[in-house]
Design a protein around this motif. Structure first.
Motif, mmCIF file in Angstrom:
data_model
loop_
_atom_site.group_PDB
_atom_site.id
_atom_site.type_symbol
_atom_site.label_atom_id
_atom_site.label_comp_id
_atom_site.label_asym_id
_atom_site.label_seq_id
_atom_site.Cartn_x
_atom_site.Cartn_y
_atom_site.Cartn_z
ATOM 1 N N VAL A 12 0.832 -1.211 0.000
ATOM 2 C CA VAL A 12 0.000 0.000 0.000
ATOM 3 C C VAL A 12 0.867 1.263 0.000
ATOM 4 O O VAL A 12 0.610 2.206 -0.749
ATOM 5 C CB VAL A 12 -0.984 0.002 1.194
ATOM 6 N N GLY A 13 1.922 1.274 0.786
ATOM 7 C CA GLY A 13 2.789 2.449 0.861
ATOM 8 C C GLY A 13 3.545 2.753 -0.419
ATOM 9 O O GLY A 13 4.114 3.831 -0.578
ATOM 10 N N ASP A 14 3.547 1.822 -1.359
ATOM 11 C CA ASP A 14 4.235 2.015 -2.643
ATOM 12 C C ASP A 14 3.382 2.764 -3.661
ATOM 13 O O ASP A 14 3.884 3.146 -4.718
ATOM 14 C CB ASP A 14 4.608 0.657 -3.261
ATOM 15 N N LEU A 15 2.102 2.959 -3.378
ATOM 16 C CA LEU A 15 1.201 3.536 -4.377
ATOM 17 C C LEU A 15 1.670 4.884 -4.923
ATOM 18 O O LEU A 15 1.637 5.086 -6.141
ATOM 19 C CB LEU A 15 -0.225 3.645 -3.834
ATOM 20 N N PRO A 16 2.124 5.834 -4.087
ATOM 21 C CA PRO A 16 2.559 7.113 -4.675
ATOM 22 C C PRO A 16 3.698 6.937 -5.685
ATOM 23 O O PRO A 16 3.663 7.529 -6.772
ATOM 24 C CB PRO A 16 3.001 7.932 -3.457
ATOM 25 N N ARG A 17 4.698 6.132 -5.369
ATOM 26 C CA ARG A 17 5.806 5.916 -6.301
ATOM 27 C C ARG A 17 5.334 5.137 -7.533
ATOM 28 O O ARG A 17 5.749 5.446 -8.657
ATOM 29 C CB ARG A 17 6.956 5.177 -5.598
ATOM 30 N N LEU A 18 4.466 4.163 -7.338
ATOM 31 C CA LEU A 18 3.944 3.401 -8.463
ATOM 32 C C LEU A 18 3.205 4.326 -9.432
ATOM 33 O O LEU A 18 3.393 4.237 -10.651
ATOM 34 C CB LEU A 18 3.016 2.292 -7.964
ATOM 35 N N VAL A 19 2.407 5.229 -8.913
ATOM 36 C CA VAL A 19 1.672 6.171 -9.765
ATOM 37 C C VAL A 19 2.652 7.074 -10.515
ATOM 38 O O VAL A 19 2.448 7.359 -11.705
ATOM 39 C CB VAL A 19 0.637 6.970 -8.940
ATOM 40 N N GLU A 20 3.734 7.513 -9.867
ATOM 41 C CA GLU A 20 4.759 8.302 -10.574
ATOM 42 C C GLU A 20 5.312 7.519 -11.754
ATOM 43 O O GLU A 20 5.469 8.055 -12.863
ATOM 44 C CB GLU A 20 5.928 8.637 -9.640
ATOM 45 N N LEU A 21 5.633 6.255 -11.522
ATOM 46 C CA LEU A 21 6.175 5.412 -12.590
ATOM 47 C C LEU A 21 5.153 5.190 -13.704
ATOM 48 O O LEU A 21 5.512 5.182 -14.889
ATOM 49 C CB LEU A 21 6.653 4.075 -12.027
ATOM 50 N N VAL A 22 3.888 5.031 -13.337
ATOM 51 C CA VAL A 22 2.842 4.867 -14.357
ATOM 52 C C VAL A 22 2.787 6.108 -15.244
ATOM 53 O O VAL A 22 2.730 6.005 -16.474
ATOM 54 C CB VAL A 22 1.465 4.585 -13.716
ATOM 55 N N HIS A 23 2.831 7.292 -14.640
ATOM 56 C CA HIS A 23 2.784 8.527 -15.437
ATOM 57 C C HIS A 23 4.012 8.642 -16.338
ATOM 58 O O HIS A 23 3.896 9.085 -17.493
ATOM 59 C CB HIS A 23 2.618 9.747 -14.534
ATOM 60 N N GLU A 24 5.190 8.242 -15.849
ATOM 61 C CA GLU A 24 6.392 8.219 -16.698
ATOM 62 C C GLU A 24 6.189 7.262 -17.866
ATOM 63 O O GLU A 24 6.559 7.561 -19.001
ATOM 64 C CB GLU A 24 7.612 7.746 -15.903
ATOM 65 N N HIS A 25 5.624 6.084 -17.565
ATOM 66 C CA HIS A 25 5.397 5.065 -18.590
ATOM 67 C C HIS A 25 4.426 5.579 -19.653
ATOM 68 O O HIS A 25 4.645 5.411 -20.856
ATOM 69 C CB HIS A 25 4.857 3.809 -17.904
ATOM 70 N N VAL A 26 3.343 6.203 -19.209
ATOM 71 C CA VAL A 26 2.347 6.759 -20.124
ATOM 72 C C VAL A 26 3.011 7.782 -21.054
ATOM 73 O O VAL A 26 2.789 7.759 -22.277
ATOM 74 C CB VAL A 26 1.182 7.399 -19.332
ATOM 75 N N ALA A 27 3.843 8.658 -20.502
ATOM 76 C CA ALA A 27 4.535 9.660 -21.313
ATOM 77 C C ALA A 27 5.506 8.987 -22.281
ATOM 78 O O ALA A 27 5.593 9.367 -23.461
ATOM 79 C CB ALA A 27 5.268 10.652 -20.412
ATOM 80 N N TYR A 28 6.244 7.987 -21.808
ATOM 81 C CA TYR A 28 7.209 7.278 -22.640
ATOM 82 C C TYR A 28 6.518 6.630 -23.841
ATOM 83 O O TYR A 28 7.039 6.648 -24.959
ATOM 84 C CB TYR A 28 7.923 6.205 -21.808
ATOM 85 N N GLU A 29 5.342 6.057 -23.633
ATOM 86 C CA GLU A 29 4.609 5.398 -24.716
ATOM 87 C C GLU A 29 3.726 6.363 -25.508
ATOM 88 O O GLU A 29 2.951 5.938 -26.366
ATOM 89 C CB GLU A 29 3.787 4.221 -24.183
ATOM 90 N N ARG A 30 3.843 7.651 -25.203
ATOM 91 C CA ARG A 30 3.110 8.696 -25.942
ATOM 92 C C ARG A 30 1.610 8.465 -25.904
ATOM 93 O O ARG A 30 0.901 8.646 -26.882
ATOM 94 C CB ARG A 30 3.597 8.759 -27.391
ATOM 95 N N SER A 31 1.137 8.034 -24.751
ATOM 96 C CA SER A 31 -0.279 7.739 -24.579
ATOM 97 C C SER A 31 -0.997 8.939 -23.975
ATOM 98 O O SER A 31 -0.357 9.853 -23.448
ATOM 99 C CB SER A 31 -0.413 6.512 -23.660
ATOM 100 N N ALA A 32 -2.299 8.900 -24.022
ATOM 101 C CA ALA A 32 -3.102 9.970 -23.436
ATOM 102 C C ALA A 32 -2.979 9.922 -21.908
ATOM 103 O O ALA A 32 -2.816 8.845 -21.333
ATOM 104 C CB ALA A 32 -4.564 9.802 -23.841
ATOM 105 N N PRO A 33 -3.066 11.082 -21.243
ATOM 106 C CA PRO A 33 -3.009 11.093 -19.774
ATOM 107 C C PRO A 33 -4.088 10.200 -19.176
ATOM 108 O O PRO A 33 -5.146 9.996 -19.765
ATOM 109 C CB PRO A 33 -3.265 12.566 -19.419
#
Length: 156
Positions: A12-33
């Motif tokens: 559970v405590g990893d969620l903030p960092r996981l969400v940061e990584l998801v947003h990086e991944h989304v940007a890397y794959e040029r996907s919609a927010p």
């Protein structure tokens, strides 16, 4: 001295960092927010007692969470068997090339084994040549397909 990569399940405590990584991944794959409150939406799916979604995290030697693999159990109709679908695999740019990606895939393979599943499947964009080379080096087999999404509008 070589450091053995640490691959572990998300907490559970990893969620903030996981969400940061998801947003990086989304940007890397040029996907919609993605929709707001991703942590609030993911948490119940990941940490419910009957969760069918698993996230493995990769840590650097200093303990920083630098990558993730998100998986769920799916059914292959033509094969008449369940498999583990690796929906996402992502490593932060600065963590690549140190064996964390291979360690994550090994962790996913071990998760499939724990779940009694005989196969892991995933996809990657056809433009992501680095990922394709990485998966080929692991001995994975690629299949040409195109992924579609069809929105389902709620009824009035």
């Amino acid at each position: 001295m070589e450091h053995t990569p640490v691959i572990r399940r998300a907490r559970v405590g990893d969620l903030p960092r996981l969400v940061e990584l998801v947003h990086e991944h989304v940007a890397y794959e040029r996907s919609a927010p993605r929709p707001p409150d991703l942590a609030g939406r993911l948490g119940p799916q990941l940490f419910a007692e009957d969760a069918r979604l698993w996230v493995l995290l990769a840590e650097t030697p200093d303990g920083t969470v630098a990558g993730y693999a998100a998986c769920s159990a799916e059914f292959a109709f033509w094969d008449a068997r369940h498999y583990l679908h690796m929906d996402c695999l992502y490593l932060a740019q600065e963590a690549r090339g140190n064996g964390l990606g291979a360690a994550l895939v090994d962790g996913v393979r071990e998760l499939a084994r724990e779940l009694g599943l005989e196969q892991v499947q995933w996809q990657t964009p056809d433009w992501n040549e680095g990922a394709i080379r990485f998966y080929d080096r692991l001995g994975a087999t690629g299949f040409p397909k195109r992924r579609y999404a069809l929105p389902v509008e709620p009824t009035a």
